[in-house]
Design a protein around this motif. Structure first.
Motif, PDB file in Angstrom:
ATOM      1  N   TRP A 134     -30.379  68.270  30.091  1.00 18.18           N
ATOM      2  CA  TRP A 134     -29.499  68.966  31.019  1.00 18.18           C
ATOM      3  C   TRP A 134     -29.323  70.417  30.636  1.00 18.18           C
ATOM      4  N   ARG A 180     -25.426  55.197  33.294  1.00 13.30           N
ATOM      5  CA  ARG A 180     -26.291  55.117  32.114  1.00 13.30           C
ATOM      6  C   ARG A 180     -25.873  56.214  31.138  1.00 13.30           C
ATOM      7  N   PRO A 181     -26.315  56.134  29.878  1.00 14.98           N
ATOM      8  CA  PRO A 181     -25.943  57.194  28.937  1.00 14.98           C
ATOM      9  C   PRO A 181     -26.331  58.590  29.426  1.00 14.98           C
ATOM     10  N   VAL A 182     -27.507  58.715  30.068  1.00 14.73           N
ATOM     11  CA  VAL A 182     -27.919  60.035  30.555  1.00 14.73           C
ATOM     12  C   VAL A 182     -26.921  60.549  31.585  1.00 14.73           C
ATOM     13  N   GLU A 185     -23.684  61.770  29.853  1.00 21.67           N
ATOM     14  CA  GLU A 185     -23.853  63.028  29.128  1.00 21.67           C
ATOM     15  C   GLU A 185     -24.016  64.204  30.080  1.00 21.67           C
TER      16      GLU A 185
ATOM     17  N   ILE B 106     -24.555  47.981  28.496  1.00 25.70           N
ATOM     18  CA  ILE B 106     -25.810  48.427  27.901  1.00 25.70           C
ATOM     19  C   ILE B 106     -25.639  48.416  26.399  1.00 25.70           C
ATOM     20  N   ASP B 138     -32.989  52.235  28.102  1.00 28.86           N
ATOM     21  CA  ASP B 138     -31.714  52.667  28.664  1.00 28.86           C
ATOM     22  C   ASP B 138     -31.104  53.847  27.945  1.00 28.86           C
ATOM     23  N   ILE B 140     -30.842  57.607  25.916  1.00 35.46           N
ATOM     24  CA  ILE B 140     -31.268  58.953  26.277  1.00 35.46           C
ATOM     25  C   ILE B 140     -32.624  59.232  25.633  1.00 35.46           C
TER      26      ILE B 140
END
Lengths: 381, 359
Positions: A134, A180-182, A185, B106, B138, B140
């Motif tokens: 990002w 999701r983690p992405v 963040e 997750i 899942d 990053i």
């Protein structure tokens, strides 16, 4: 001249019923000029000026590829912005990094001009290792703020171009079980720089129960992680019931579950925009099928101006305050000094770094001298 | 006295044939074409011998002992892996409990979870093991997220190898080797992502990989066809050999059948575990506001093709390829390693049991 008279007549109608009798006597209007000032026509004047000047709006779309971002943008504005898009082949894709692409298009409707800029972010979240993917996006947003800041502090402020990003549509994949983690963040990195509107993409793969659960899940997680998404402003208490009801529905449907389509298909004898499947037709503009209409109304018809206001009043001011603070802490040792007019902060940091460089040079020289002394001593021995 | 006599059929040594040819007055066997592959030419029998009864014997035996089948499902969370497995075997065999308050989270690191069930159908027992991989892809940073999976597969081969090398082996070695790995590709409609390519490239060398397009009810038929074509091109460009592998086709019948399957890979599937009423019948499907997607209707999705491939037609083939190709190459690799490191079997890596085996 006569347009002003027309406006005043309109205002009179609203103000008092007595004037109806006197409309047939234009000479008597002069008496009534004393009873009202006439600034109620201001909104109309503003309206006319804005129509002449035109509006501009910058929209950023972010999310993994294949979530229907381009299709949705085309459906929202009923244009085809991505005609010449080339799909990359296998080798190019492996080494792809996040890019920032801008498309600008001028749209006109009933005399109102809109200069629409779409900022696309291909490559986001697509690599195997997406750490800091990002960063190009946050850098871009900061750059636009910085440029506006410089323009605003400059000497010639007549034709400032506003390229600041007014709204960021973030596409959440419907295939997961929430954020999701992405996603988390990314939203945390940009929520204080731009208005984030999260959307559930490709909602035609979910049945109504699943949509409901997913929305709840996403709302919980947004709160849990402290992400500040764009809040719809509360409507005033004197609005009518229907408006309030619509506003309530809007707030409850966030995040919007959208489906995009720019192709027209036949359904029940009508031609609608939608997607044709062997088991049925999804109508994009049907409120029972998806929230596309709500998104479009929110983005264009009701909240476009509010998005711009929040960008100017909140995000840009935050950026500006931060920037000035950094500059003043470099300029002066004491705090609480009125920030000087920040024309260009360049000379001072150079002086500081020059000082540092001089100090380091001295240190180096001293160490070299010591080394030489020691070497001579050893040789003598 | 088994001289290597050249019989008319070719070079295969068939002791019985020589004695028959010596008998006088015997009608000469028909002239066979010289390019027939050895061992496949049938001899005309002049009476019913009963060889075909061996099929019945095999059938009775396998019904008694049962089958083992190990399937692994890999893909990002939320792509419908557990639902698909439940739909395939028409029972709740996945790792997920079915209560209403269950929430998916997750996991921080990728895990491998195996669940084993015994299913019985018409007297045939099947011991089915489903290995799931929650947390795959899942995070990053997903670099090397395939390592635990590769390690698991190789561990199963290693277990089997050790059992095989023992002096006193079990009659039936428990087979925990993964027979097929179903990889779920998200239906982006564009192309395969770098993660998909990396994973499939590595795993197609050690296990049978069957890629499927998950949640395919989000693609129209044209988008589906385009997506499949791009995926096939990608796989070819990267040299990824998915099941059914081209170079393993035995004869032209196989090749024809497998070519039809290969044209449709990857299958676009939709999974469902709830039933709905359609035209007076109860079908498995998903009910949306614009129609009901029937999972077992070939016009709607390709789930029947996947089921036929995995269970009805190619189940034994999957096991055979795993045993004859993937396991064998692993075995050769391991034995070469141990030979290089320790020339004498006594000091071999494989332990003292193997001292007397013919390594």
């Amino acid at each position: 001249m006569d347009s002003i008279i027309i406006q005043e007549l309109l205002v009179e109608k609203l103000l008092s019923p007595r004037t109806q009798a006197q409309r047939s006597h234009p000479a008597k209007l002069k008496d009534h000029e004393k009873q009202y000032v006439g600034f109620a026509t201001l909104p109309n004047q503003v309206h006319r000026k804005s129509v002449k000047k035109g509006f501009d709006f910058t929209l950023m779309v972010a999310g993994e590829s294949g979530l229907g971002k381009s299709t949705l943008v085309n459906s929202l504005f009923l244009t085809d912005l991505y005609k010449d898009r080339k799909l990359l082949n296998a080798e190019e894709r492996i080494s792809q990094t996040v890019e920032i692409l801008k498309h600008t298009v001028d749209i006109e409707e009933k005399g109102v001009k809109l200069k629409l800029t779409i900022v696309d972010t291909p490559g986001f979240g697509d690599a195997v290792n997406n750490t800091e993917c990002w960063k190009p996006i946050t850098d871009y947003i900061d750059q636009q703020f910085e440029q506006y800041f410089r323009d605003e502090s400059g000497l010639n402020r007549k034709n400032i171009q506003d390229n600041r990003v007014h709204c960021c549509l973030y596409f959440i994949s419907p295939f997961g079980h929430g954020l999701r983690p992405v996603d988390v963040e990314f939203m945390k990195a940009v929520h204080e720089k731009v208005n984030v509107v999260p959307l559930i993409a490709k909602a035609d793969c979910l049945i109504p129960n699943e949509i409901r659960k997913l929305k709840e899940r996403i709302r919980e997680e947004i709160e849990k992680f402290g992400i500040k998404v764009y809040q719809f402003p509360d409507c005033d208490s004197d609005e009518d019931e229907e408006f309030k009801q619509q506003d309530r529905e809007l707030k409850e449907s966030a995040p919007f579950a959208v489906i995009g389509s720019n192709t027209v298909v036949e359904a029940k004898g009508q031609r609608v925009r939608g997607r044709l499947y062997p088991w049925g037709i999804v109508e994009v503009e049907n409120q029972a099928h998806c929230d596309f209409v709500k998104l479009r109304n929110m983005l264009i018809r009701t909240h476009m101006h509010d998005l711009k206001d929040v960008t100017c009043d909140v995000h840009y001011e935050n950026y500006r305050a931060q920037c000035i603070q950094q500059m003043t802490s470099k300029l002066t040792q004491d705090n609480r000094i009125e920030s000087p007019i920040p024309i260009l902060p360049l000379p001072t940091p150079d002086a500081e770094t020059e000082k540092l460089i001089k100090m380091k040079d001295e240190e180096l020289r001293r160490m070299q001298e010591m080394l030489q002394k020691m070497q001579r001593q050893m040789q003598d021995q | 006295m088994h001289g290597r006599e050249k019989t008319k059929e070719g070079s295969s040594l068939v002791p019985g044939c020589t004695s028959m040819e010596e008998k006088p007055g015997q009608p000469a066997p028909e002239e066979t074409p010289s390019n027939a592959p050895p061992g496949t030419v049938g001899r005309e029998l002049f009476g019913y011998v009963g060889i075909e009864a061996v099929l019945d014997q095999m059938r009775i035996k396998t019904m008694k002992t049962g089958f083992e089948f190990n399937i692994m499902v890999v893909g990002q969370s939320g792509l419908g892996k557990s639902t698909m497995v439940n739909t395939l075997f028409k029972s709740k065999v996945s790792r997920k409990p079915t209560g209403p308050g269950y929430e998916e989270r997750i996991p921080q690191t990728m895990q491998l979870q195996s669940v084993t069930h015994v299913i019985v159908e018409k007297g045939v027992k099947m011991k089915l093991t489903v290995t799931d991989t929650p947390g795959f892809g899942d995070q990053i940073n997903n670099e090397n997220c395939w390592d635990p999976i590769v390690k698991y597969i190789k561990e199963q081969y290693e277990k089997y190898l050790r059992e095989e090398i023992l002096i006193s082996r079990k009659r039936k070695i428990p087979d925990t080797r993964v027979h097929s790995c179903v990889y779920f590709v998200p239906p982006t409609g564009h192309w395969l992502r770098p993660l998909d390519l990396e994973f499939m490239r590595r795993l197609s060398k050690i296990v049978n990989v069957v890629p499927v397009i998950a949640k395919a009810d989000t693609l129209t038929l044209e988008e589906r066809a385009e997506f499949k074509q791009r995926i096939q091109e990608d796989l070819k460009a990267h040299g990824i050999n998915v099941y059914p592998q081209e170079d393993l086709d035995d004869d032209s019948d196989d090749r024809l059948l497998n070519k039809k399957i290969r044209d449709k890979i990857p299958f676009a599937v939709v999974g469902a575990d709830t039933e709905h009423q359609v035209n007076g019948k109860r079908v498995l499907g998903r009910r949306t506001k614009w129609g009901i997607i029937e999972v077992e209707n070939p016009a709607h999705c390709e789930f029947p093709l996947l089921r036929d491939l995995l269970i009805r037609s190619h189940l034994q083939d999957l096991k055979d390829v795993t045993h004859n190709v993937h396991y064998e190459s692993y075995r050769v690799q391991r034995l070469n390693e141990s030979n290089q490191l320790a020339p004498s079997p006594a000091a071999g890596l494989l332990g003292k049991h193997e001292m007397e085996s013919n390594l």
